[in-house]
Design a protein around this motif. Structure first.
Motif, PDB file in Angstrom:
ATOM      1  N   LEU A 131       0.821  -1.210   0.000  1.00  0.00           N
ATOM      2  CA  LEU A 131       0.000   0.000   0.000  1.00  0.00           C
ATOM      3  C   LEU A 131       0.855   1.261   0.000  1.00  0.00           C
ATOM      4  O   LEU A 131       0.460   2.292   0.535  1.00  0.00           O
ATOM      5  N   THR A 187      -5.126  -0.503  -4.963  1.00  0.00           N
ATOM      6  CA  THR A 187      -3.892   0.223  -4.655  1.00  0.00           C
ATOM      7  C   THR A 187      -2.691  -0.701  -4.781  1.00  0.00           C
ATOM      8  O   THR A 187      -1.636  -0.304  -5.297  1.00  0.00           O
ATOM      9  N   TRP A 233      -1.758  -1.148  -8.394  1.00  0.00           N
ATOM     10  CA  TRP A 233      -1.074   0.036  -8.931  1.00  0.00           C
ATOM     11  C   TRP A 233       0.376   0.091  -8.453  1.00  0.00           C
ATOM     12  O   TRP A 233       1.266   0.451  -9.212  1.00  0.00           O
ATOM     13  N   GLU A 234       0.595  -0.237  -7.183  1.00  0.00           N
ATOM     14  CA  GLU A 234       1.964  -0.248  -6.659  1.00  0.00           C
ATOM     15  C   GLU A 234       2.828  -1.252  -7.423  1.00  0.00           C
ATOM     16  O   GLU A 234       3.995  -0.987  -7.730  1.00  0.00           O
TER      17      GLU A 234
END
Length: 332
Positions: A5, A58, A61-62
């Motif tokens: 995260l 999230t 995306w990371e």
């Protein structure tokens, strides 16, 4: 492990952003979801955007950002995915909004309490007037209002005490609804037993105290509170009082005098949190403008001592001397 995260700094800024937008709130040293945050998540699920409420988005995306760092994913490919998702979100919200506006229930056969026009528009979200700006939402403080309750409010201007409301911290409470002079629905609260019996409650003078900028006042002792009848504050000029017991902790007279004269008590131990049921320590502070007593928490103690930088001190020197010219340990 590749789908986290973000960094601790990123997470801290996200939390501060959620607090500033009132989706979560601090309660002492805890973080609680507010009613606004809970309603937002419920709304996103109704729209069909549950993916926005999941940390997996999230995390994904990371992972892709790390792929970009390693040159295994192009920036254009990543941005195309972001644009596609954004377009889908906007379309779903727009379609949902249009669908909500088109759904209209049978008209309420009532007069508008503001302009007295007959017939009120009835939708899934609200009851409103077609001739003026009068409108009442069907969900108030987390409680869905029944049509009969809304009719009582519109016709009589007031309902009885209702249960099932929730505060911004998600705690349930009971209250009634009434229309103010601007025809807006506002909450009113049931009179507490101690307020109803206050007239007959015996009060004895316990001490006098000088409040900075507000003069000298008598402190009256009752069974449940320390009261100052001549010291008023707040918009309604309510007399100031301090409960004899706050969160399970008895408040002695000497601390009441200190709170009022100095603005702050000594550090008091033994308060019990209503939510976690755990004890905590705090100062009691006096807000002279509002006439309210609040909490101030002591600074947190550091649990771990600061570590010395690697390669310094006596141990580093001994380690250096134990190595040979090539930086390898000497043979014994």
């Amino acid at each position: 492990s590749e789908r986290g995260l973000g960094t601790p700094a990123t997470r801290a800024s996200i939390i501060e952003g959620l607090i500033s937008q009132e989706y979560i709130a601090r309660d002492g040293r805890d973080l609680l979801a507010t009613r606004r945050g809970i309603e937002l998540i419920a709304l996103l699920e109704r729209i069909g955007l549950k993916t926005l409420t999941s940390p997996s988005l999230t995390g994904e995306w990371e992972y892709k950002l790390k792929q970009m760092e390693q040159a295994s994913l192009g920036r254009e490919s990543f941005m195309d995915g972001i644009k596609k998702l954004t377009g889908e979100i906007v379309k779903r919200v727009h379609d949902f909004q249009e669908a909500q506006q088109q759904v209209e229930l049978p008209e309420m056969d009532l007069d508008c309490p503001c302009c007295h026009a007959h017939g009120l528009k009835n939708t899934l979200d609200a009851v409103s007037c077609r001739s003026c700006k009068f409108s009442i939402r069907k969900v108030i403080s987390g409680r869905e209002m029944a049509d009969e309750e809304l009719k009582t409010l519109i016709v009589d201007g007031r309902t009885g005490i209702l249960q099932g409301f929730t505060s911004r911290f998600g705690k349930p409470f009971e209250a009634g609804l009434e229309l103010n002079d601007k025809c807006r629905a506002t909450l009113y609260f049931p009179a507490r037993e101690e307020d109803e019996s206050a007239v007959n409650e015996e009060a004895v003078k316990a001490a006098s105290v000088t409040v900075p900028g507000m003069g000298e006042h008598d402190v009256m002792e009752t069974a449940k509170a320390w009261k100052l009848p001549t010291l008023t504050a707040g918009k309604e000029n309510t007399p100031v009082s301090v409960a004899r017991t706050i969160l399970g902790r008895e408040i002695p007279l000497d601390q009441v005098l200190k709170i009022l004269s100095e603005g702050k008590s000594d550090l008091m131990k033994g308060f019990i949190s209503q939510r976690t049921k755990r004890p905590f320590d705090a100062y009691l502070v006096f807000n002279a403008k509002l006439g309210k007593i609040g909490f101030e928490f002591p600074p947190r103690e550091k649990k771990y001592p600061a570590r010395k930088a690697a390669g310094s001190g006596k141990n580093a020197k001994e380690s250096k001397e134990s190595k040979g010219k090539e930086g390898k340990p000497k043979a014994k």
